[in-house]
Scaffold this active site. Structure first.
Site, mmCIF file in Angstrom:
data_model
loop_
_atom_site.group_PDB
_atom_site.id
_atom_site.type_symbol
_atom_site.label_atom_id
_atom_site.label_comp_id
_atom_site.label_asym_id
_atom_site.label_seq_id
_atom_site.Cartn_x
_atom_site.Cartn_y
_atom_site.Cartn_z
ATOM 1 N N ALA A 252 0.852 -1.193 0.000
ATOM 2 C CA ALA A 252 0.000 0.000 0.000
ATOM 3 C C ALA A 252 0.878 1.229 0.000
ATOM 4 C CB ALA A 252 -0.912 0.012 1.222
ATOM 5 N N LYS A 253 0.349 2.247 -0.677
ATOM 6 C CA LYS A 253 1.051 3.515 -0.737
ATOM 7 C C LYS A 253 1.370 4.048 0.654
ATOM 8 C CE LYS A 253 -1.687 4.894 -3.682
ATOM 9 N NZ LYS A 253 -2.890 5.511 -4.163
#
Ligand code: GLU
Length: 285
Positions: A252-253
């Protein structure tokens, strides 16, 4: 001679342009792409840019660049949901005419304060505040206040009766949209929510097989309900496992996973990366 026509396979990759893609997105795109190609089908690209606050044109360009870098080609023109708003308004109008929607004026803070709300697959279930408004107050507020549109989920479920959908791994699933409560179908700032736009577009693009991450498995309960209410076909679903990093966490970012642009910048070979993803050997990215 008897001939039967079997609809050719159509899959899609449907990213939201709210950041750079990471290897988890690449994995999902490859799964959808390969599934179509293995069966001589079509692979489509749909940009889910209905969130005006978070979508950015540079991320659309980034998606195109990343897919090309990975060697993934899509069929036909890339579709942007921002160009499809009239279709979502049409679907919303049909549901409204069926008496299944009501306007909601609540802010996130209002909903968070109603702390007794039970939790569903997407967080707190809406406590129904605006559903109980008296009609005169509702009409007056609609003229003055921004509002979302929510579906009266119990009424909708009563309308369709029991529904099922098929997942390639989990098998036949009985749809259970009630757990979501009265979800938003049109936002204050956009004429559709993710659930409405994705349902309308999968049908419009004649998607036969939805290949996407396991994180969207639960959302399918709502999509199946909307398909039934709108008279749309139900695709087959293939929810694939999510790619995890070396610590077992989902990429995930916000966890600082490297983007495909980062990998490209440090000289990663895209075909080797795509191969590793295909073989399921790409953990630790
Ligand atoms: N736009 C969604 C996302 O980026 C995916 C939609 C879907 O595959 O149904 O998470």
């Amino acid at each position: 001679m008897i001939s039967t026509t079997v609809a050719a396979v159509v899959t899609r990759f449907a990213p939201s342009p709210t950041g750079r893609l990471h290897a988890g997105h690449a994995y999902s795109a490859i799964r959808a792409h390969d599934f179509a190609r293995e069966q001589g089908g079509r692979f489509l690209l749909r940009i889910e840019d209905i969130d005006p606050g978070r979508s950015r044109p540079e991320y659309v360009a980034g998606i195109v660049e990343d897919l090309r870098w990975l060697g993934l080609n899509w069929d036909g023109e890339m579709v942007r949901q921002s160009s499809r708003l009239d279709s979502y308004r049409g679907a919303l109008g049909a549901l409204g005419a069926d008496g299944l929607l009501y306007p909601c004026f609540c802010t996130r803070a209002d909903i968070a304060q109603a702390a007794s709300a039970p939790h569903g697959p997407e967080g707190a279930v809406y406590p129904g505040t605006c559903r109980a408004l008296d009609p005169a107050e509702r009409t007056m507020r609609m003229e003055r206040e921004p509002h979302a549109w929510r579906i009266a989920i119990d009424r909708a479920v009563a309308r369709t009766g029991p529904l099922h959908w098929h997942d390639a791994t989990a098998g036949e699933i009985a749809a259970d949209p009630m757990r979501f409560g009265d979800v938003v179908l049109a936002r204050k700032d956009a004429p559709a929510s993710y659930h409405l736009a994705v349902t309308v577009d999968d049908a419009w693009q004649r998607v036969t097989d939805v290949v996407r991450g396991q994180d969207l498995f639960e959302a399918t309960h709502i999509h199946r309900l909307l398909q039934a209410l709108l008279g749309l076909p139900t695709p087959r679903y293939h929810h694939h496992p999510l790619l995890v990093d070396a610590t077992g966490e989902r990429l995930a970012k916000r966890r600082g996973s490297e983007s495909l642009a980062d990998l490209r910048a440090r000289g990663v070979d895209p075909l080797a990366l795509a191969d590793a993803l295909r073989r399921g050997e790409a953990t630790g990215l």
